[in-house]
Write an enzyme that holds these catalytic residues in place. Sequence first.
Site, PDB file in Angstrom:
ATOM      1  N   GLY A  71       0.806  -1.215   0.000  1.00  0.00           N
ATOM      2  CA  GLY A  71       0.000   0.000   0.000  1.00  0.00           C
ATOM      3  C   GLY A  71       0.838   1.263   0.000  1.00  0.00           C
ATOM      4  N   THR A  72       1.900   1.254   0.761  1.00  0.00           N
ATOM      5  CA  THR A  72       2.731   2.458   0.852  1.00  0.00           C
ATOM      6  C   THR A  72       3.319   2.811  -0.512  1.00  0.00           C
ATOM      7  OG1 THR A  72       3.240   1.976   3.159  1.00  0.00           O
ATOM      8  CG2 THR A  72       4.755   3.459   2.000  1.00  0.00           C
ATOM      9  N   ASN A 143      -8.523   3.794   7.900  1.00  0.00           N
ATOM     10  CA  ASN A 143      -7.897   2.701   8.643  1.00  0.00           C
ATOM     11  C   ASN A 143      -8.108   2.781  10.152  1.00  0.00           C
ATOM     12  OD1 ASN A 143      -6.078   4.886   7.694  1.00  0.00           O
ATOM     13  ND2 ASN A 143      -4.727   4.089   9.267  1.00  0.00           N
ATOM     14  N   GLN A 173      -7.871  -0.425   3.094  1.00  0.00           N
ATOM     15  CA  GLN A 173      -8.730  -0.968   4.151  1.00  0.00           C
ATOM     16  C   GLN A 173     -10.103  -1.373   3.626  1.00  0.00           C
ATOM     17  OE1 GLN A 173      -7.982  -1.644   7.332  1.00  0.00           O
ATOM     18  NE2 GLN A 173      -5.924  -0.789   7.321  1.00  0.00           N
ATOM     19  N   GLY A 194      -1.774  -6.491  -0.186  1.00  0.00           N
ATOM     20  CA  GLY A 194      -2.084  -7.899   0.025  1.00  0.00           C
ATOM     21  C   GLY A 194      -2.329  -8.294   1.471  1.00  0.00           C
ATOM     22  N   HIS A 195      -1.521  -7.768   2.400  1.00  0.00           N
ATOM     23  CA  HIS A 195      -1.592  -8.293   3.772  1.00  0.00           C
ATOM     24  C   HIS A 195      -2.808  -7.825   4.543  1.00  0.00           C
ATOM     25  CE1 HIS A 195      -0.026  -4.888   6.414  1.00  0.00           C
ATOM     26  NE2 HIS A 195       0.294  -4.415   5.228  1.00  0.00           N
ATOM     27  N   THR A 231      12.490  -6.985 -10.198  1.00  0.00           N
ATOM     28  CA  THR A 231      12.069  -8.372 -10.417  1.00  0.00           C
ATOM     29  C   THR A 231      10.796  -8.658  -9.624  1.00  0.00           C
ATOM     30  OG1 THR A 231      14.348  -9.035 -10.771  1.00  0.00           O
ATOM     31  CG2 THR A 231      12.793 -10.788 -10.188  1.00  0.00           C
ATOM     32  N   CYS A 330       3.250   2.898  14.461  1.00  0.00           N
ATOM     33  CA  CYS A 330       4.322   3.457  13.635  1.00  0.00           C
ATOM     34  C   CYS A 330       5.503   2.503  13.682  1.00  0.00           C
ATOM     35  CB  CYS A 330       4.666   4.884  14.043  1.00  0.00           C
ATOM     36  SG  CYS A 330       5.535   5.024  15.580  1.00  0.00           S
TER      37      CYS A 330
HETATM   38  N1  PLP Z   1      -3.114   2.877   3.403  1.00  0.00           N
HETATM   39  C1  PLP Z   1      -3.890   2.476   4.414  1.00  0.00           C
HETATM   40  C2  PLP Z   1      -5.272   3.025   4.534  1.00  0.00           C
HETATM   41  C3  PLP Z   1      -3.412   1.547   5.347  1.00  0.00           C
HETATM   42  O1  PLP Z   1      -4.199   1.170   6.356  1.00  0.00           O
HETATM   43  C4  PLP Z   1      -2.095   1.051   5.198  1.00  0.00           C
HETATM   44  C5  PLP Z   1      -1.529   0.126   6.205  1.00  0.00           C
HETATM   45  O2  PLP Z   1      -1.785   0.223   7.376  1.00  0.00           O
HETATM   46  C6  PLP Z   1      -1.330   1.494   4.121  1.00  0.00           C
HETATM   47  C7  PLP Z   1      -1.868   2.407   3.249  1.00  0.00           C
HETATM   48  C8  PLP Z   1       0.057   1.003   3.905  1.00  0.00           C
HETATM   49  O3  PLP Z   1       0.034  -0.311   3.372  1.00  0.00           O
HETATM   50  P1  PLP Z   1       1.312  -1.263   3.486  1.00  0.00           P
HETATM   51  O4  PLP Z   1       1.360  -1.745   4.896  1.00  0.00           O
HETATM   52  O5  PLP Z   1       1.020  -2.367   2.517  1.00  0.00           O
HETATM   53  O6  PLP Z   1       2.494  -0.476   3.088  1.00  0.00           O
END
Ligand code: PLP
Length: 390
Positions: A71-72, A143, A173, A194-195, A231, A330
């Site tokens: 997500g990040t 989230n 989320q 994914g997680h 990759t 964090c």
């Molecule tokens: N965006 C939201 C709303 C999230 O809740 C999170 C993770 O807590 C992220 C982005 C970041 O995702 P990742 O943990 O896959 O980097």
Amino acid sequence: MPSAYLDHAATTPMRPEAVAAMLPFLTDRFGNPSGAHSVARAARLALDEARDTMAEALGAEPGQVVFTSGGTESDNLAIGGVHAAGGGVVVCSAAEHHAVLHAVGAAGGTVVGVFPDGTVDLDELATAVGPQTSLVSVMLANNEVGVVSPLAEVISLVRERSPGAVVHTDAVQAFSWLDVAALAAEADLVAVSGHKFGGPKGVGVLVVRDRVALRPILHGGGQERDRRSGTHNVAAIVAMAAAARATVAARDATVARVGALADRLRAGLVESVPGAVPTAGTATGVGGQPAETAPRIAGNCHLRFTGLEAEALLVLFDDAGVSASAGSACSSGATEASHVLRAMGWSASEVGASVRLSLGWCSTDDEIDHALAVIPKAAGRLREAAPGWG
Ligand code: PLP
């Protein structure tokens, strides 16, 4: 496992389908899908199938699916990539995840406020968006408090005020609970991880619709049609696709079952813990909620334990076999005062008393029974130690 794992919004266990799908790619089918020989081609085939699955789950064309490390990265690629390609001003809401907020900050963008329910303030957004705007980022589901954004309204506002701007939605989320393919159909960029839905950590997708001009933020071998070099993590991508398939197939049933568990948890805690106040909204997703409150994803149970320190409560919960969190975790493992709750207008003491109990696809009745048995005792112990609350 603890007796009640109630931190699925932080991460949820992998689904068995995802683990099973992953294993061959950690052993025999280890090829690099960018190669030409048969071992590489076997990996390529699996990658293509996973791409088709993610495209369908997200309402996109396979060519619009960009695999990322989560997500990040997806949020950073959306915001940084659009800004690098065309400049302009990027805009987001104050309740976004730090992956969006900090990416918007790095691009010198604008942050607009939220209503007390946590959804973006549409009047402020209308003022902020103009011809100079290149991207607007509004998350599909929050989230921390789980509130669902009025994304369709956001998109029509942006189209009207800045036809050249693109809309990004962080659906990280949302995917477990909401039909992202339908709800984000008009968004130009969509991020998932994914997680959060039973896949492994370190893998995600950014949907990039054809009209989006995007510059890569990772440079290298030109994978993902030059939008994201590196990759491919084939095992993780295949597992994420298996988790996505299972999530979509069971979504309606999961929302009904887990939403009822979250409702029971919330109602039970409000009844048995003096000073427990649920955060506004309803638990069962879209539909049936009072008009004045925004809908919320089914797995979210966010509460304030008035007069108590959430940090201390969470330690007692953990000792009693309940895993939960406050604010957002964090990297140091500490919790920061929630910027989301502050943006919603909560006082520092209200923020410091709030706890997020988040359920997931595998949450059980027994876990809720356990939480309802031990949380009131933990709150009572803390209340005795700090009897100032009236
Ligand atoms: N965006 C939201 C709303 C999230 O809740 C999170 C993770 O807590 C992220 C982005 C970041 O995702 P990742 O943990 O896959 O980097």
